[in-house]
Design a protein around this motif. Structure first.
Motif, PDB file in Angstrom:
ATOM      1  N   PRO A   1     -10.182  21.530 -49.956  1.00 24.75           N
ATOM      2  CA  PRO A   1     -11.264  22.261 -50.629  1.00 24.75           C
ATOM      3  C   PRO A   1     -11.927  23.327 -49.768  1.00 24.75           C
ATOM      4  O   PRO A   1     -12.492  24.284 -50.293  1.00 24.75           O
ATOM      5  N   ALA A   2     -11.838  23.184 -48.443  1.00 23.72           N
ATOM      6  CA  ALA A   2     -12.509  24.153 -47.564  1.00 23.72           C
ATOM      7  C   ALA A   2     -11.924  25.557 -47.679  1.00 23.72           C
ATOM      8  O   ALA A   2     -12.601  26.539 -47.363  1.00 23.72           O
ATOM      9  N   PHE A   3     -10.674  25.675 -48.142  1.00 23.35           N
ATOM     10  CA  PHE A   3     -10.065  27.000 -48.272  1.00 23.35           C
ATOM     11  C   PHE A   3     -10.620  27.774 -49.467  1.00 23.35           C
ATOM     12  O   PHE A   3     -10.468  28.985 -49.535  1.00 23.35           O
ATOM     13  N   ARG A   4     -11.241  27.049 -50.417  1.00 22.95           N
ATOM     14  CA  ARG A   4     -11.862  27.681 -51.592  1.00 22.95           C
ATOM     15  C   ARG A   4     -10.920  28.646 -52.290  1.00 22.95           C
ATOM     16  O   ARG A   4     -11.232  29.819 -52.511  1.00 22.95           O
ATOM     17  N   LEU A   5      -9.754  28.146 -52.648  1.00 26.10           N
ATOM     18  CA  LEU A   5      -8.771  28.970 -53.347  1.00 26.10           C
ATOM     19  C   LEU A   5      -8.409  28.362 -54.693  1.00 26.10           C
ATOM     20  O   LEU A   5      -8.234  27.148 -54.822  1.00 26.10           O
ATOM     21  N   GLY A   6      -8.303  29.215 -55.684  1.00 25.56           N
ATOM     22  CA  GLY A   6      -7.830  28.820 -56.997  1.00 25.56           C
ATOM     23  C   GLY A   6      -7.033  29.960 -57.597  1.00 25.56           C
ATOM     24  O   GLY A   6      -6.759  30.958 -56.932  1.00 25.56           O
ATOM     25  N   TRP A   7      -6.663  29.798 -58.855  1.00 28.99           N
ATOM     26  CA  TRP A   7      -5.914  30.872 -59.508  1.00 28.99           C
ATOM     27  C   TRP A   7      -6.218  30.885 -60.998  1.00 28.99           C
ATOM     28  O   TRP A   7      -6.698  29.917 -61.574  1.00 28.99           O
ATOM     29  N   ILE A   8      -5.939  32.028 -61.614  1.00 34.70           N
ATOM     30  CA  ILE A   8      -6.148  32.231 -63.042  1.00 34.70           C
ATOM     31  C   ILE A   8      -4.860  32.783 -63.640  1.00 34.70           C
ATOM     32  O   ILE A   8      -4.303  33.756 -63.135  1.00 34.70           O
ATOM     33  N   PHE A   9      -4.384  32.142 -64.712  1.00 29.94           N
ATOM     34  CA  PHE A   9      -3.293  32.682 -65.516  1.00 29.94           C
ATOM     35  C   PHE A   9      -3.908  33.227 -66.806  1.00 29.94           C
ATOM     36  O   PHE A   9      -4.665  32.517 -67.485  1.00 29.94           O
ATOM     37  N   ALA A  10      -3.601  34.467 -67.156  1.00 31.51           N
ATOM     38  CA  ALA A  10      -4.143  35.038 -68.392  1.00 31.51           C
ATOM     39  C   ALA A  10      -3.337  36.282 -68.758  1.00 31.51           C
ATOM     40  O   ALA A  10      -2.534  36.788 -67.961  1.00 31.51           O
ATOM     41  N   ASN A  11      -3.565  36.781 -69.969  1.00 32.97           N
ATOM     42  CA  ASN A  11      -2.889  38.024 -70.350  1.00 32.97           C
ATOM     43  C   ASN A  11      -3.482  39.193 -69.567  1.00 32.97           C
ATOM     44  O   ASN A  11      -4.589  39.107 -69.029  1.00 32.97           O
TER      45      ASN A  11
END
Length: 402
Positions: free
Chosen positions: A248-258
């Motif tokens: 969690p310390a890296f604070r990375l996520g992602w979003i898939f969308a058009n």
């Protein structure tokens, strides 16, 4: 001319949105106590034993040798190509449909920013992730909760009732927010039929679906179910996170969308943080491509399954007959249901004095109901503390329920 200000009136300077901010009861718990000194079922922390320290140390050196000062510089707003391509190959989503975010919580926030006007209607399934409720409230959304039922016909009736009520009041529904796998807080996973049902409503009434999925890869039993995003890549926005499957310390996520939605998110993010953490992205892309993510996931699933099974066993052994709970197939949470007369907020004060922390379930309901429910996290504590914590929990409950 001299101007003397005896006292600053800050209340007159704060924005109207400040009145909509909702403090997190979970974070308030962390401020009051040292989690390592009590029996804490409160947070959603991953277990430290799941963090691949040796891999991170070795990969950090590789990243610096491979990318040099590039790893310490600003990066692209949409995220590094290397990480987006790694996600593309892993999840079979075109790179053009991937945006890297600074945690999946930011994904919720940017979606709130680009879609919500004050009093726009947002649909949530009760109980709902607290962080999402906080974000929607901060943008002054009208949050409408849909009561979940495992009986799909009743669930359908509940959705229909809420939507018809919105239509009768001429409310504009922007999107439905849902965690479809191992939901926080309930641990519930939506069936394929339930996912298709939600999508059918979204198509019929022309709103979007935001599918938050931080726990999908933490499945301990049962078959994987297609995401709602896989069923409709145009109408659904998918949010992912490395916090529960890496660190969690890296604070990375992602979003898939058009692409049209990602264009708005791209511009929005420029006013927030310009770009996600660059070094962390290089490190994560190396982690995925080396196969170490899958290797560590096997270890994490085994660890968490053992803890879940231990807590379920202790609940069965210790809890009063009037208490029930779900058996989550994955994720980090179990949800307790107590008699209707039980007040989890009042009981919390007693529990904390005895060194036991949890989160009352009403915080996860859009209307503040669910006072007789409790969220339990099983990932954070050692096995010994989990056992003793459930024993203490049970003894305290028996005192107030008898």
């Amino acid at each position: 001319m001299k101007i003397y200000l005896d006292k600053m009136n800050l209340d007159s300077l704060f924005s109207e949105d400040c009145n909509s901010f909702m403090p997190s009861p979970v974070r308030d718990i962390f401020k009051k106590v040292d989690l390592n000194e009590i029996y804490s079922f409160a947070g959603g922390y991953p277990n430290a034993d799941s963090f691949p320290l040796d891999d991170i140390e070795r990969l950090s050196k590789i990243v610096l040798e491979k990318y040099g000062t590039k790893a310490l510089q600003y990066g692209a707003t949409q995220g590094l190509t290397e990480l987006r391509e790694a996600l593309s190959q892993r999840y079979h989503v075109p790179t053009k449909n991937i945006q890297i975010s600074t945690s999946s919580q930011q994904g919720i926030d940017v979606c709130s920013r680009i879609f919500i006007n004050p009093q726009d209607t947002i649909l949530c399934i009760n109980p709902c992730y607290l962080g999402a409720i906080q974000s929607f409230k901060s943008y002054r959304a009208d949050i409408q909760g849909i009561e979940y039922s495992q009986d799909i016909e009743i669930f359908k009736q509940n959705i229909t009732k809420v939507i018809n009520n919105c239509i009768s009041q001429d409310k504009k529904i922007k999107f439905l927010y849902v965690i479809s796998d191992f939901q926080n807080p309930s641990g519930q996973t939506l069936s394929l039929a339930e996912r298709e049902l939600l999508l059918s409503f979204a198509r019929s009434y022309d709103f979007l679906i935001i599918e938050d999925s931080p726990y999908k890869e933490l499945r301990y039993e049962g078959d994987d179910i297609k995401s709602i995003y896989e069923l409709d890549t145009e109408r659904v926005i998918f949010l992912g996170s490395f916090s529960k499957i890496f660190a969690p310390a890296f604070r990375l996520g992602w979003i898939f969308a058009n692409e049209k939605i990602l264009e708005k998110i791209y511009v929005c993010k420029q006013s927030l943080d310009l770009c996600p953490p660059v070094f962390d992205q290089y490190l994560t892309s190396e982690y995925i491509n080396s196969g170490l993510l899958d290797k560590n996931l096997e270890k994490s699933r085994k660890l968490y399954k053992g803890k879940r099974d231990l807590v379920l066993k202790k609940l069965e052994e210790c809890m009063p007959d009037c208490v029930s709970w779900n058996k989550a197939e994955g994720g980090l949470f179990l949800f307790l249901y107590l008699p209707e007369s039980f007040n989890a907020l009042t009981f919390y004060e007693l529990a904390l004095k005895e060194g036991l922390a949890y989160v009352a379930g009403n915080f996860f309901y859009t209307d503040g109901s669910g006072l007789n429910t409790i969220r339990l996290n099983f990932s954070f504590m050692s096995d010994e503390k989990l056992e003793k914590g459930i024993e203490l929990f049970s003894s305290l409950l028996k005192k107030v329920l008898n």
